[in-house]
Design a protein around this motif. Structure first.
Motif, PDB file in Angstrom:
ATOM      1  N   GLN A 236       5.345   3.226   5.823  1.00 41.89           N
ATOM      2  CA  GLN A 236       6.014   4.511   5.662  1.00 41.89           C
ATOM      3  C   GLN A 236       4.960   5.538   5.246  1.00 41.89           C
ATOM      4  O   GLN A 236       3.808   5.189   4.999  1.00 41.89           O
ATOM      5  N   ASP A 237       5.357   6.805   5.216  1.00 42.58           N
ATOM      6  CA  ASP A 237       4.452   7.836   4.734  1.00 42.58           C
ATOM      7  C   ASP A 237       4.344   7.736   3.210  1.00 42.58           C
ATOM      8  O   ASP A 237       5.357   7.558   2.516  1.00 42.58           O
ATOM      9  N   PHE A 238       3.150   7.825   2.701  1.00 41.76           N
ATOM     10  CA  PHE A 238       2.965   7.824   1.245  1.00 41.76           C
ATOM     11  C   PHE A 238       1.619   8.466   0.889  1.00 41.76           C
ATOM     12  O   PHE A 238       0.756   8.667   1.752  1.00 41.76           O
ATOM     13  N   TYR A 239       1.487   8.801  -0.380  1.00 46.14           N
ATOM     14  CA  TYR A 239       0.216   9.338  -0.896  1.00 46.14           C
ATOM     15  C   TYR A 239       0.116   8.962  -2.370  1.00 46.14           C
ATOM     16  O   TYR A 239       0.986   9.325  -3.173  1.00 46.14           O
ATOM     17  N   TYR A 240      -0.950   8.245  -2.727  1.00 46.89           N
ATOM     18  CA  TYR A 240      -1.138   7.808  -4.113  1.00 46.89           C
ATOM     19  C   TYR A 240      -2.573   8.077  -4.574  1.00 46.89           C
ATOM     20  O   TYR A 240      -3.528   7.980  -3.792  1.00 46.89           O
ATOM     21  N   SER A 241      -2.693   8.397  -5.853  1.00 51.32           N
ATOM     22  CA  SER A 241      -4.007   8.604  -6.474  1.00 51.32           C
ATOM     23  C   SER A 241      -4.093   7.725  -7.723  1.00 51.32           C
ATOM     24  O   SER A 241      -3.198   7.769  -8.581  1.00 51.32           O
ATOM     25  N   PHE A 242      -5.149   6.945  -7.819  1.00 49.72           N
ATOM     26  CA  PHE A 242      -5.302   6.067  -8.983  1.00 49.72           C
ATOM     27  C   PHE A 242      -6.772   5.669  -9.133  1.00 49.72           C
ATOM     28  O   PHE A 242      -7.587   5.823  -8.212  1.00 49.72           O
ATOM     29  N   SER A 243      -7.112   5.196 -10.317  1.00 51.09           N
ATOM     30  CA  SER A 243      -8.477   4.734 -10.573  1.00 51.09           C
ATOM     31  C   SER A 243      -8.519   3.211 -10.514  1.00 51.09           C
ATOM     32  O   SER A 243      -7.539   2.531 -10.838  1.00 51.09           O
ATOM     33  N   HIS A 307      -7.837   8.142  -3.475  1.00 51.69           N
ATOM     34  CA  HIS A 307      -6.689   8.892  -2.959  1.00 51.69           C
ATOM     35  C   HIS A 307      -6.345   8.256  -1.622  1.00 51.69           C
ATOM     36  O   HIS A 307      -7.152   8.316  -0.683  1.00 51.69           O
ATOM     37  N   VAL A 308      -5.200   7.612  -1.535  1.00 47.31           N
ATOM     38  CA  VAL A 308      -4.859   6.885  -0.313  1.00 47.31           C
ATOM     39  C   VAL A 308      -3.586   7.464   0.298  1.00 47.31           C
ATOM     40  O   VAL A 308      -2.576   7.637  -0.371  1.00 47.31           O
ATOM     41  N   GLU A 309      -3.664   7.765   1.588  1.00 46.03           N
ATOM     42  CA  GLU A 309      -2.535   8.327   2.329  1.00 46.03           C
ATOM     43  C   GLU A 309      -2.106   7.362   3.421  1.00 46.03           C
ATOM     44  O   GLU A 309      -2.933   6.868   4.193  1.00 46.03           O
ATOM     45  N   GLY A 310      -0.813   7.074   3.467  1.00 42.61           N
ATOM     46  CA  GLY A 310      -0.267   6.244   4.525  1.00 42.61           C
ATOM     47  C   GLY A 310       0.484   7.087   5.531  1.00 42.61           C
ATOM     48  O   GLY A 310       1.225   8.017   5.160  1.00 42.61           O
ATOM     49  N   LYS A 311       0.278   6.831   6.808  1.00 45.57           N
ATOM     50  CA  LYS A 311       0.955   7.560   7.876  1.00 45.57           C
ATOM     51  C   LYS A 311       1.751   6.563   8.717  1.00 45.57           C
ATOM     52  O   LYS A 311       1.164   5.676   9.353  1.00 45.57           O
ATOM     53  N   ALA A 312       3.056   6.721   8.686  1.00 45.31           N
ATOM     54  CA  ALA A 312       3.909   5.798   9.435  1.00 45.31           C
ATOM     55  C   ALA A 312       3.713   5.966  10.935  1.00 45.31           C
ATOM     56  O   ALA A 312       3.421   7.046  11.432  1.00 45.31           O
ATOM     57  N   ALA A 313       3.882   4.898  11.664  1.00 41.89           N
ATOM     58  CA  ALA A 313       3.649   4.899  13.112  1.00 41.89           C
ATOM     59  C   ALA A 313       4.588   5.870  13.821  1.00 41.89           C
ATOM     60  O   ALA A 313       4.189   6.594  14.749  1.00 41.89           O
TER      61      ALA A 313
END
Length: 320
Positions: A236-243, A307-313
């Motif tokens: 799915q679409d998502f966006y997360y930021s973490f150390s 910073h990781v972004e997921g893009k759904a198909a």
């Protein structure tokens, strides 16, 4: 190696003697204050060969390294020429002279501690608003005249700039602690590398361009390595930021989220941690080759920002 040890020993003696003379004379008002002059040094090319803390180390406990970078030549009492590694040429800067051997050039306040045609020792001063803290940051810059390096020391500035044995022993002690307990991780001088193993995953590391505005200091690149990761055809679409802490074996350890949860409260925070850690444990560990960071050749645990972004198909676009 013997020449390097002798050079470092001589350097420490020079720095210590300068500090001692400064302390002994700090309470004396017998001399009349005059504007500093560089007239007798005009035209001499100097290269910085060491930048040290008062304890003689160029590294601190966080992994930050004081790097000798400057090359300069005094042109007149109100102008100094400083080498720009970006433009690969010397650039003239206004030079503002003050009392007690203090001057300003290239956005830096400095105090001359020792000045001869062969060498210069300067202390970096800290600016506080409209005033200068003349007690200094206790960081010292050593310059040698290029002719002195070549014709007297019979070496080159690259060799003289190598970290000392004292630095090496200090880093070894930090490495031993960091690899035993990741809470003692410190910045790696050659930072972690994240390499994609899939055409669906793109990795881009942020870089700070060194320029005059930051005094050619790009240390953020290793003090806080930051990676922007895009995952195509995600669930799915998502966006997360973490150390994340990457240990000496290259294993990722989730540390903390890097966003403000505001009204979401602790429940929202815990949900964010659970899902973003799941992204790390699945996508990142599966699709990325992780190479741990090193300092002076020693592999050790260090921290990075992701910073990781997921893009759904189906949608093909991400939502932040």
């Amino acid at each position: 190696m013997n020449n390097q040890i002798k050079h470092f020993g001589a350097l420490l003696l020079l720095i210590i003697s300068v500090i001692s003379v400064s302390c002994n004379s700090s309470g004396s008002n017998s001399h009349k204050k005059q504007l500093i002059s560089f007239r007798h040094l005009n035209g001499i090319n100097y290269s910085e060969v060491a930048r040290l803390q008062k304890n003689g180390l160029s590294f601190n406990e966080y992994g930050y390294q004081l790097e000798p970078q400057w090359k300069l030549k005094f042109v007149s009492d109100d102008s100094v020429s400083i080498f720009s590694p970006i433009k690969n040429q010397f650039i003239n800067f206004p030079l503002t002279r003050g009392y007690d051997s203090v001057f300003n050039a290239a956005r830096s306040w400095l105090k001359i501690k020792k000045m001869t045609k062969d060498s210069l020792v300067m202390e970096i001063l800290k600016a506080k608003g409209d005033s200068i803290d003349i007690s200094g940051a206790k960081v010292y810059m050593l310059f040698y005249a290029d002719d002195y390096v070549k014709n007297v020391l019979h070496t080159d500035t690259t060799t003289l700039r190598h970290p000392s044995r004292k630095d090496t022993l200090y880093i070894k002690s930090l490495v031993a602690k960091a690899n035993t307990d990741i809470t003692k991780a410190f910045a790696a001088r050659q930072p972690v590398q994240l390499i994609s193993k899939s055409a669906l995953v793109k990795v881009k590391q942020e870089h700070t361009p060194p320029d005059i505005m930051n005094n050619f200091d790009a240390s953020d690149d290793y003090l806080d390595p930051t990676f922007n990761i895009t995952i195509n055809k995600a669930y799915q679409d998502f966006y997360y930021s973490f150390s994340v802490c990457v240990d000496d074996k290259g294993k990722m350890h989730y540390l903390k989220p890097l966003i403000d949860f505001g009204m979401a409260g602790d429940d929202g925070k815990q949900a964010y941690i659970r899902v973003s850690q799941g992204v790390m444990d699945s996508y990142l560990k599966y699709y990325l080759q992780t190479i741990p960071g090193t300092t002076l050749g020693f592999t050790h645990a260090s921290t990075i920002t992701i910073h990781v972004e997921g893009k759904a198909a189906a949608s093909g676009t991400g939502k932040k």
